[in-house]
Design an enzyme around this catalytic site. Structure first.
Site, mmCIF file in Angstrom:
data_model
loop_
_atom_site.group_PDB
_atom_site.id
_atom_site.type_symbol
_atom_site.label_atom_id
_atom_site.label_comp_id
_atom_site.label_asym_id
_atom_site.label_seq_id
_atom_site.Cartn_x
_atom_site.Cartn_y
_atom_site.Cartn_z
ATOM 1 C CG ASP A 170 -1.869 -1.170 1.213
ATOM 2 O OD1 ASP A 170 -1.835 -1.957 0.264
ATOM 3 O OD2 ASP A 170 -2.618 -1.315 2.186
ATOM 4 C CD GLU A 402 -0.237 -5.659 8.800
ATOM 5 O OE1 GLU A 402 -0.345 -5.066 9.899
ATOM 6 O OE2 GLU A 402 -0.777 -5.249 7.757
HETATM 7 C C1 9WN Z 1 -5.872 -1.820 2.912
HETATM 8 C C2 9WN Z 1 -5.274 -6.859 5.096
HETATM 9 C C3 9WN Z 1 -4.595 -5.824 4.212
HETATM 10 C C4 9WN Z 1 -3.605 -6.464 3.229
HETATM 11 C C5 9WN Z 1 -2.755 -5.420 2.525
HETATM 12 C C6 9WN Z 1 -2.095 -4.561 3.599
HETATM 13 C C7 9WN Z 1 -3.167 -3.902 4.471
HETATM 14 C C8 9WN Z 1 -5.164 -2.396 4.147
HETATM 15 C C9 9WN Z 1 -4.914 -1.286 5.146
HETATM 16 O O1 9WN Z 1 -3.939 -4.904 5.085
HETATM 17 O O2 9WN Z 1 -3.957 -3.036 3.663
HETATM 18 O O3 9WN Z 1 -6.218 -2.859 2.029
HETATM 19 O O4 9WN Z 1 -5.891 -0.739 5.654
HETATM 20 O O5 9WN Z 1 -3.773 -0.945 5.417
HETATM 21 O O6 9WN Z 1 -1.251 -3.626 3.027
HETATM 22 O O7 9WN Z 1 -1.783 -6.038 1.728
HETATM 23 O O8 9WN Z 1 -4.300 -7.213 2.281
HETATM 24 O O9 9WN Z 1 -4.308 -7.667 5.719
#
Ligand code: 9WN
Length: 435
Positions: A170, A402
């Site tokens: 992200d 994570e």
């Molecule tokens: C936005 C859920 C997700 C992962 C992504 C990670 C993070 C979300 C956020 O969490 O993104 O989609 O709110 O930060 O970057 O890879 O799928 O684990």
């Protein structure tokens, strides 16, 4: 130790599994179903609870839209511990969106094809799993057809993403180049992520302004793909996203052959596949950097930075053996020092590298898992072994976080993992790697 951790990994996944038939990535921080998370999670479940693995995929594919699109978040429940939620995204603006599930109007990397194949590989009862795959596989095909029809305006075989959240990586420093081309308004909103995780490990407020602005533009156009292709300030050909599509294309071909029939579909996928692999190698490889890079389709520029996504084509068998050598040399040279765990998410020799912040440097287990399999497949046995060993060591040292600092010595008195704890895909892919 490993046995205890294995039990712990199972406990993490089981605790995150919800009554609605899906698994949250991490309690509090991520309370819904995310697309690529679900795929990795199903691989973990397949090792010890095959019914849950099937349920996870069934639920995700059930949220597919009528045009084949699969959303990045499915909002099964009302939960205000996450921003932005269903009331911000308004998926119902798109005429073909699911009537049953509220979701986002963006997607995430196309994992579902190769996940079905992994589930088949892991299953003891192959006949039963093949029956399950027969039920679901056409939905995955429809999803790929959606990508090639709607996300490839110049008919190159390379699909675009229109939001950084579609990439899964992200706040990668790669996107900084795109933020420079935009000047979004200052949004007034209440962040939820920083109530769960230290703000120093998450994106900045200004980055979120960009994220929200791109969604606003898509919403003003009812999530219409052609309009997004015309107007979105963010339009990128991402090597990770396209590598996963190519990997999943191959899985679909293999599975359809095994199922029998489906000649027309197989023919179409082979056509997509050969075009995609050729363009991927011609357009996204940067010989000077010795790595694949992102391409900014809106501004027609390559984005010349090395990330862990730069190596992901190994997972999908995209580079020739000679090019794979170049890629692995780049990886070991820049990311592979003895003082580091493989594989940082961003080039540790670059000024934008930050070892603690989200996708700007830390190690992510899903990336390591893909790189491990790719390296193994190309015969880089030692580097593959190290990728796996480093992943296991990080989890042994810190737990199922994570993301992780790639530096073996962080200089902290009490070093810790970063982001959410009891994170599902870290547990799921640990289970797969040690099996
Ligand atoms: C936005 C859920 C997700 C992962 C992504 C990670 C993070 C979300 C956020 O969490 O993104 O989609 O709110 O930060 O970057 O890879 O799928 O684990």
């Amino acid at each position: 130790m490993k046995e205890d951790l294995y039990k712990k990994a199972i406990a993490v996944l089981d605790a995150n599994f919800q009554d609605g038939g899906f698994t949250i990535p991490s309690a509090g921080l991520y309370p819904f179903q995310w697309k690529w998370d679900s795929g990795f999670i199903a691989i973990g479940f397949a090792h010890y609870d095959v019914e849950k693995a099937k349920t996870e995929m069934r639920t995700l594919l059930d949220a597919q839209w009528k045009n084949g699109f699969i959303p990045h978040i499915v909002f099964h429940t009302e939960n205000d511990s996450y921003f932005p939620g269903a009331d911000f995204h308004h998926s119902e603006l798109h005429p073909l969106s699911s009537k049953r599930y509220r979701s986002t109007g963006m997607t995430q990397p196309p994992v579902t094809g190769f996940v079905l194949q992994e589930m088949y590989r892991i299953a003891d009862d192959k006949k039963d799993m093949l029956n399950f795959i027969k039920e679901e596989i056409d939905k995955v095909y429809a999803n790929h057809e959606y990508f090639y029809k709607n996300r490839d305006p110049q008919d190159e075989g390379l699909v675009y993403i229109y939001h950084n959240w579609e990439s899964g990586t992200d706040n990668s420093p790669v996107w900084d180049d795109i933020w420079k081309t935009m000047n979004p308004p200052e949004y007034d909103f209440v962040r939820k992520d920083t109530t769960h995780v230290d703000a120093s490990q998450r994106p900045s407020k200004r980055e979120y302004d960009h994220y929200l602005h791109i969604i606003d533009i898509a919403k003003q156009n009812n999530y219409n793909d052609a309009k997004i292709a015309e107007l979105s300030p963010f339009l990128v050909q991402d090597p990770l996203f396209n590598a996963m599509l190519i990997k999943s294309n191959q899985a679909l071909i293999d599975l359809y052959i095994q199922i029998g029939g489906n000649e027309e579909r197989i023919k179409n996928i082979i056509k997509w596949q050969s075009k995609s692999i050729k363009s991927f190698n011609d357009k996204l490889f940067d010989a000077d950097l010795g790595a694949y890079v992102h391409y900014d389709l809106r501004n027609e520029n390559p984005i010349r930075h090395i990330t862990s996504s730069s190596f992901s084509p190994l997972f999908a068998n995209i580079p020739s053996p000679e090019r794979a050598d170049v890629l692995v040399n780049t990886m070991m040279d820049k990311f592979g020092g003895e003082d580091k765990y493989l594989c940082a998410s961003f080039d540790p020799t670059n000024d934008r590298f930050n070892p603690r912040k989200y996708w700007r440097g830390p190690v992510w287990i899903n990336m390591n898992w893909m790189l491990f399999l790719g390296l193994k497949n190309y015969g880089f046995t030692d580097v593959a072994a190290r990728m796996k060993q480093d992943s296991i060591e990080l989890i042994e040292k810190y737990g199922f976080y994570e993301y992780f600092d790639c530096r073996k010595d962080t200089g902290d008195e009490n070093p810790t993992g970063y982001g959410g704890n009891n994170f599902s895909w870290s547990a799921a892919l640990f289970i797969d790697m040690v099996n």
